[in-house]
Design a protein around this motif. Structure first.
Motif, PDB file in Angstrom:
ATOM      1  N   VAL A 137      -7.931  -4.779   0.429  1.00 24.95           N
ATOM      2  CA  VAL A 137      -7.985  -3.893  -0.638  1.00 24.95           C
ATOM      3  C   VAL A 137      -9.219  -4.094  -1.340  1.00 24.95           C
ATOM      4  N   SER A 170      11.192  -4.271  -0.635  1.00 24.74           N
ATOM      5  CA  SER A 170      10.520  -3.716   0.302  1.00 24.74           C
ATOM      6  C   SER A 170      10.572  -4.003   1.682  1.00 24.74           C
ATOM      7  N   LYS A 174       4.225  -0.375   5.419  1.00 22.99           N
ATOM      8  CA  LYS A 174       5.243  -0.904   4.221  1.00 22.99           C
ATOM      9  C   LYS A 174       5.784   0.091   3.655  1.00 22.99           C
ATOM     10  N   ALA A 185       1.933   1.597   1.885  1.00 25.84           N
ATOM     11  CA  ALA A 185       0.848   0.857   2.484  1.00 25.84           C
ATOM     12  C   ALA A 185       0.821   0.923   3.815  1.00 25.84           C
ATOM     13  N   SER A 217       1.465  -9.776   1.895  1.00 25.05           N
ATOM     14  CA  SER A 217       2.505  -8.693   1.771  1.00 25.05           C
ATOM     15  C   SER A 217       1.981  -7.201   1.267  1.00 25.05           C
ATOM     16  N   ASP A 218       0.739  -7.226   0.780  1.00 26.65           N
ATOM     17  CA  ASP A 218       0.286  -5.993   0.663  1.00 26.65           C
ATOM     18  C   ASP A 218      -0.426  -5.313   1.986  1.00 26.65           C
ATOM     19  N   SER A 230      -2.996  -6.629   3.648  1.00 25.44           N
ATOM     20  CA  SER A 230      -4.337  -6.979   3.744  1.00 25.44           C
ATOM     21  C   SER A 230      -4.523  -8.152   4.618  1.00 25.44           C
TER      22      SER A 230
END
Length: 465
Positions: free
Chosen positions: A51, A396, A407, A416, A456-457, A459
């Motif tokens: 990000v 999530s 996601k 995401a 978890s994002d 990346s």
């Protein structure tokens, strides 16, 4: 007349003077701020999926328009963006104050995603296919089950077990030769140290299981094959284990939950029939008060097409495995697409989220429901292989589709994604807040394997030494 003249003079003083004549007094005088386009980047070199945060330092603007150079943009004042492909991108900001525009541009370099992966050596002419990944309950190490196939010589197709240490160095062990088609597998580690490996064993009309048992030091105990039952996975149940799948009974296949003791001996099986004919369980989870199972109903035929009328199935059971309710999803993108028993080889995935919702995923079809199976969201990812992953992150969840990790919120809204470049991903393993994946990818009519990770994002995390 004098009064009128004096009033006129008063107006002249109020309006003011200039050398060019009368002008109105500005009630909003210029504060001295001119229009300026300005932004700062959190990084100028990043990895695919990482990000990038943009901080706006513009002056005098009333609106903002960012062009990220990848076909997307934003009108937020301080946006963020991630890139799905490696390369150099020029980010341009255009600001507007109601009369004129100003721009500023900056470049970022996005490192190709493969630079962050580990690639095991697979000889040219061989295909590698990941079938399962998990965490060893004793060592705590990540492991994977992989299928290697010789496409040009007489080496045949063989199953291997790999276990990774903290530095992601691995040791490989041969398990067995592959006698029939396969696309799913799992291993159960018994407390006695015995390892029970289970693989699908199918042809177009054959539906069965191959089991291979080893000691903890890789001494072969036995190998068993069945043409009348199939197990897709297992769940601990106290000191015992529940193996779930399907089993032929009275001429049809029924959902099967087999109880095995701590030594791996089967001592009971629960069979149930759903729908017009055959049924199976592909995944099963424990919930408050019992269990939920996810699979399908179908018709298994003796001639082409070997499988018809495929429809997803959700089954609710109490703690004693008694069925309390079930749902057959009549409206499915997969009805007519699964046409033989090989279509059941792959990953059936079911998770419960923190709000009680259920997410289920198989053959590219994602379905999110409430705790009773009522549909909240459906999505079909056409062109996605049937070896794909689903993992719950609490509120999530993440799935894999062809080339992408995605996601979603607990309600099934995508929040995401990252293009991770894999085509076959049986499991995503979470360890120390990192998501690890062992994936296969298509290259020159072969399948190769890579090991990757992300947060978890989504990346991407660099695993290279």
């Amino acid at each position: 007349m004098k009064k009128i003249y004096l009033l006129g003079l008063g107006l002249i003083f109020l309006l003011g003077c200039s050398k060019d004549g009368l002008t109105l007094i500005d009630d909003n005088p210029d504060d001295g701020v001119s229009l300026k386009a300005c932004f700062e980047l959190s990084n100028t070199t990043l990895s695919v999926g990482e990000v990038l945060t943009i901080s706006n330092c513009s002056e005098g603007a009333t609106s903002y328009s960012f062009d990220f150079g990848n076909g997307t943009g934003s009108e937020l004042e301080n946006p963020s963006v991630s890139f799905e492909e490696g390369g150099t991108y020029e980010i341009t900001l255009t600001v507007y104050d109601g009369e004129e525009t100003k721009t500023q541009s900056k470049s970022v370099t996005v490192l190709v995603i493969e630079a962050s992966y580990l690639f095991p050596e697979i000889l040219q002419g061989y295909t590698g296919l990941p079938l399962e990944a998990g965490i060893h309950p004793i060592t705590g190490n990540i492991y994977t089950l992989e299928l290697l196939q010789d496409n040009v010589g007489g080496g045949g197709s063989k199953y291997y077990y790999r276990e990774f240490d903290e530095e992601l160095q691995y040791a490989s062990n041969y398990i067995a030769d592959k006698p029939y088609n396969s696309g799913s597998g799992f291993v159960n580690f018994y407390s006695s140290g015995k390892m029970n490996f289970v693989f699908s064993r199918t042809l177009g009309s054959l539906y069965g299981t191959q089991e291979v048992n080893y000691t903890s030091v890789w001494t072969l105990l036995n190998a068993i094959s069945s043409a009348t039952k199939h197990s897709y996975g297992q769940l601990p149940a106290g000191a015992d284990y529940l193996y779930f799948g399907t089993q032929a009974d009275g001429g049809i296949y029924k959902t099967a939950v087999e109880k095995r003791n701590s030594s791996g001996d089967a001592f009971a099986v629960t069979l149930n029939s759903f729908g017009p004919a055959d049924s199976m369980i592909g995944d099963m989870i424990e919930v408050d008060g019992g269990y939920v199972a996810y699979g399908a109903v179908f018709n298994k035929n003796t001639t082409l097409p070997y499988v018809t009328n495929y429809k997803p199935l959700l089954v609710f059971m109490d703690g004693d495995l008694n069925v309390t309710d079930h749902v057959i999803y009549e409206d499915s993108s997969l009805t007519g697409m699964v046409s033989d028993c090989n279509g059941f080889n792959g990953s059936y995935q079911l998770v419960e989220l923190s709000n009680g919702n259920l997410a289920m995923y198989a053959n590219g079809e994602l379905r999110v429901t409430d705790s009773e199976g009522n549909i909240l969201k459906e999505e079909f990812y056409e062109g996605t292989s049937n070896i794909q992953a689903l993992i719950s992150l609490g509120n999530s969840f993440v799935i894999s589709t062809d080339n992408y990790l995605r996601k979603f919120s607990a309600e099934g809204v995508q929040i995401a994604q990252v293009k991770y470049n894999g085509n076959y991903l049986p499991e995503i393993v979470q360890k120390d807040n990192v998501l690890y994946f062992i994936a296969g990818y298509d290259v020159e009519n072969e399948i190769k394997i890579f090991y990757g990770a992300c947060d978890s994002d989504l990346s991407i995390i660099d695993l290279t030494p």
